[in-house]
Scaffold this motif. Structure first.
Motif, mmCIF file in Angstrom:
data_model
loop_
_atom_site.group_PDB
_atom_site.id
_atom_site.type_symbol
_atom_site.label_atom_id
_atom_site.label_comp_id
_atom_site.label_asym_id
_atom_site.label_seq_id
_atom_site.Cartn_x
_atom_site.Cartn_y
_atom_site.Cartn_z
ATOM 1 N N ALA A 84 -4.205 6.820 5.418
ATOM 2 C CA ALA A 84 -5.605 6.600 5.045
ATOM 3 C C ALA A 84 -5.777 6.346 3.552
ATOM 4 O O ALA A 84 -6.580 5.509 3.142
ATOM 5 C CB ALA A 84 -6.460 7.780 5.485
ATOM 6 N N ALA A 85 -5.016 7.048 2.720
ATOM 7 C CA ALA A 85 -5.147 6.883 1.273
ATOM 8 C C ALA A 85 -4.561 5.564 0.784
ATOM 9 O O ALA A 85 -4.869 5.121 -0.315
ATOM 10 C CB ALA A 85 -4.469 8.049 0.554
ATOM 11 N N GLU A 86 -3.720 4.926 1.601
ATOM 12 C CA GLU A 86 -3.025 3.701 1.186
ATOM 13 C C GLU A 86 -3.635 2.424 1.773
ATOM 14 O O GLU A 86 -3.253 1.321 1.382
ATOM 15 C CB GLU A 86 -1.555 3.783 1.603
ATOM 16 C CG GLU A 86 -0.824 4.938 0.968
ATOM 17 C CD GLU A 86 0.521 5.232 1.601
ATOM 18 O OE1 GLU A 86 1.354 5.844 0.922
ATOM 19 O OE2 GLU A 86 0.747 4.846 2.774
ATOM 20 N N ARG A 87 -4.578 2.547 2.674
ATOM 21 C CA ARG A 87 -5.092 1.363 3.379
ATOM 22 C C ARG A 87 -5.831 0.394 2.465
ATOM 23 O O ARG A 87 -5.821 -0.805 2.702
ATOM 24 C CB ARG A 87 -5.958 1.768 4.563
ATOM 25 C CG ARG A 87 -7.233 2.457 4.188
ATOM 26 C CD ARG A 87 -7.910 3.069 5.413
ATOM 27 N NE ARG A 87 -9.152 3.694 5.038
ATOM 28 C CZ ARG A 87 -10.348 3.257 5.394
ATOM 29 N NH1 ARG A 87 -10.454 2.187 6.148
ATOM 30 N NH2 ARG A 87 -11.429 3.890 5.005
ATOM 31 N N ASP A 146 -8.943 -3.072 8.609
ATOM 32 C CA ASP A 146 -7.885 -2.419 7.843
ATOM 33 C C ASP A 146 -6.665 -2.206 8.724
ATOM 34 O O ASP A 146 -6.683 -2.527 9.917
ATOM 35 C CB ASP A 146 -8.370 -1.115 7.183
ATOM 36 C CG ASP A 146 -8.587 0.043 8.152
ATOM 37 O OD1 ASP A 146 -8.282 -0.088 9.352
ATOM 38 O OD2 ASP A 146 -9.065 1.091 7.704
ATOM 39 N N ILE A 147 -5.609 -1.685 8.124
ATOM 40 C CA ILE A 147 -4.381 -1.347 8.849
ATOM 41 C C ILE A 147 -4.034 0.079 8.460
ATOM 42 O O ILE A 147 -4.057 0.429 7.276
ATOM 43 C CB ILE A 147 -3.220 -2.290 8.477
ATOM 44 C CG1 ILE A 147 -3.567 -3.728 8.834
ATOM 45 C CG2 ILE A 147 -1.931 -1.860 9.172
ATOM 46 C CD1 ILE A 147 -2.556 -4.759 8.363
ATOM 47 N N GLN A 148 -3.701 0.892 9.469
ATOM 48 C CA GLN A 148 -3.370 2.289 9.179
ATOM 49 C C GLN A 148 -2.474 2.858 10.270
ATOM 50 O O GLN A 148 -2.535 2.458 11.422
ATOM 51 C CB GLN A 148 -4.657 3.118 9.084
ATOM 52 C CG GLN A 148 -4.414 4.538 8.640
ATOM 53 C CD GLN A 148 -5.718 5.297 8.446
ATOM 54 O OE1 GLN A 148 -6.732 4.732 8.108
ATOM 55 N NE2 GLN A 148 -5.664 6.596 8.662
ATOM 56 N N TRP A 149 -1.641 3.820 9.878
ATOM 57 C CA TRP A 149 -0.821 4.574 10.822
ATOM 58 C C TRP A 149 -1.738 5.587 11.489
ATOM 59 O O TRP A 149 -2.304 6.463 10.841
ATOM 60 C CB TRP A 149 0.306 5.297 10.078
ATOM 61 C CG TRP A 149 1.226 6.062 10.967
ATOM 62 C CD1 TRP A 149 1.110 7.367 11.332
ATOM 63 C CD2 TRP A 149 2.409 5.580 11.591
ATOM 64 N NE1 TRP A 149 2.137 7.726 12.149
ATOM 65 C CE2 TRP A 149 2.952 6.647 12.330
ATOM 66 C CE3 TRP A 149 3.053 4.344 11.606
ATOM 67 C CZ2 TRP A 149 4.116 6.518 13.069
ATOM 68 C CZ3 TRP A 149 4.214 4.219 12.344
ATOM 69 C CH2 TRP A 149 4.738 5.292 13.060
ATOM 70 N N GLY A 202 0.813 -1.211 0.000
ATOM 71 C CA GLY A 202 0.000 0.000 0.000
ATOM 72 C C GLY A 202 0.841 1.252 0.000
ATOM 73 O O GLY A 202 0.545 2.226 -0.694
ATOM 74 N N ASP A 203 1.924 1.258 0.773
ATOM 75 C CA ASP A 203 2.814 2.415 0.859
ATOM 76 C C ASP A 203 3.816 2.438 -0.292
ATOM 77 O O ASP A 203 4.410 3.459 -0.573
ATOM 78 C CB ASP A 203 3.554 2.382 2.200
ATOM 79 C CG ASP A 203 4.359 3.643 2.462
ATOM 80 O OD1 ASP A 203 3.814 4.745 2.240
ATOM 81 O OD2 ASP A 203 5.514 3.517 2.897
ATOM 82 N N GLU A 204 3.975 1.306 -0.975
ATOM 83 C CA GLU A 204 4.965 1.218 -2.052
ATOM 84 C C GLU A 204 4.540 2.066 -3.252
ATOM 85 O O GLU A 204 3.366 2.243 -3.515
ATOM 86 C CB GLU A 204 5.185 -0.241 -2.476
ATOM 87 C CG GLU A 204 3.952 -0.976 -2.952
ATOM 88 C CD GLU A 204 3.548 -0.689 -4.372
ATOM 89 O OE1 GLU A 204 4.362 -0.294 -5.205
ATOM 90 O OE2 GLU A 204 2.357 -0.856 -4.652
ATOM 91 N N ASN A 240 3.205 6.565 -1.111
ATOM 92 C CA ASN A 240 4.230 7.612 -1.053
ATOM 93 C C ASN A 240 5.554 7.127 -0.460
ATOM 94 O O ASN A 240 6.481 7.908 -0.303
ATOM 95 C CB ASN A 240 3.713 8.830 -0.281
ATOM 96 C CG ASN A 240 3.316 8.501 1.144
ATOM 97 O OD1 ASN A 240 3.694 7.460 1.680
ATOM 98 N ND2 ASN A 240 2.554 9.377 1.760
ATOM 99 N N ALA A 241 5.649 5.851 -0.096
ATOM 100 C CA ALA A 241 6.887 5.222 0.381
ATOM 101 C C ALA A 241 7.517 5.947 1.562
ATOM 102 O O ALA A 241 8.721 6.008 1.694
ATOM 103 C CB ALA A 241 7.885 5.090 -0.767
ATOM 104 N N ASN A 242 6.679 6.454 2.474
ATOM 105 C CA ASN A 242 7.215 7.142 3.645
ATOM 106 C C ASN A 242 7.319 6.234 4.870
ATOM 107 O O ASN A 242 7.634 6.688 5.961
ATOM 108 C CB ASN A 242 6.378 8.378 3.975
ATOM 109 C CG ASN A 242 4.973 8.031 4.458
ATOM 110 O OD1 ASN A 242 4.543 6.888 4.374
ATOM 111 N ND2 ASN A 242 4.262 9.032 4.941
#
Length: 194
Positions: free
Chosen positions: A95-98, A131-134, A71-73, A88-90
């Motif tokens: 939320a946008a990547e979940r 889901d999974i999220q920061w 998702g972050d890749e 965004n690979a941060n």
């Protein structure tokens, strides 16, 4: 003379022993049904905990293989055949990547199911989304981190999981709720530290 109140011949009915046996059988049946319902509930609670373990394993396997979180890749062809999902690979699944996270895991063959990367999420044993999220859970004093979030779980299930695997307090620890575990209600979001 005819006896008005005397015993009648050939009168049939149940004896007290027969009635007692029937009541015992009914009691055993009701007890069995209630025990069966408790076993089903316990199996669902264990399935929710197992879902969290399976997601952790899938995400970490993806990270070990590709060096980025699913998702972050933002690398082309990671996973193979997937294409760029606009991460965004941060190092944080935001939320946008979940949604893309589950698409990446599915394309990598780490979870079953098909996900479109924009709106599909898996379901837990009680029918809500996962889901999974920061995030930093509301009311929780811990710093922001990756959390597995279970939506719309019964409050008694949240309390049971929090008590078995953490401190039992809805506002603290590695498992926390978006609200108090009020009996007879559902908790909108249960947060489980990744």
């Amino acid at each position: 003379m005819i006896a008005l109140f005397g015993p009648k011949k050939n009168q049939k009915g149940f004896t007290l022993v027969e009635i007692a046996i029937v009541l015992v059988i009914i009691g055993l049946l009701v007890g069995g049904v209630l025990k069966g319902q408790a076993m089903i509930q316990n199996a669902k609670v264990k399935r929710v905990a197992k879902t969290a373990d399976e997601l952790r394993a899938a995400v970490m396997t993806f990270y070990d293989k590709y060096g980025v979180y699913p998702g972050d890749e933002n690398l082309p062809n990671i996973p193979p055949g997937g294409g760029d999902g606009a991460g965004n690979a941060n190092g944080q699944i935001d939320a946008a990547e979940r949604f893309e996270l589950f698409r990446d895991l599915s394309l990598a063959g780490l979870i079953s199911g098909t996900y479109n990367g924009s709106s599909d999420l898996p379901k837990h044993a009680f029918g809500g989304n996962v889901d999974i999220q920061w995030v930093n859970p509301p009311g929780n004093a811990t710093p922001a981190a990756h959390y597995i979030r279970f939506y719309n779980l019964p409050a008694d299930v949240c309390l049971e999981m929090d008590t078995k695997y953490d401190d039992g307090n809805w506002q603290t620890g590695s498992i926390s709720g978006g609200a108090a575990y009020t009996p007879g209600t559902n908790v909108a979001t249960l947060y489980m530290l990744f």
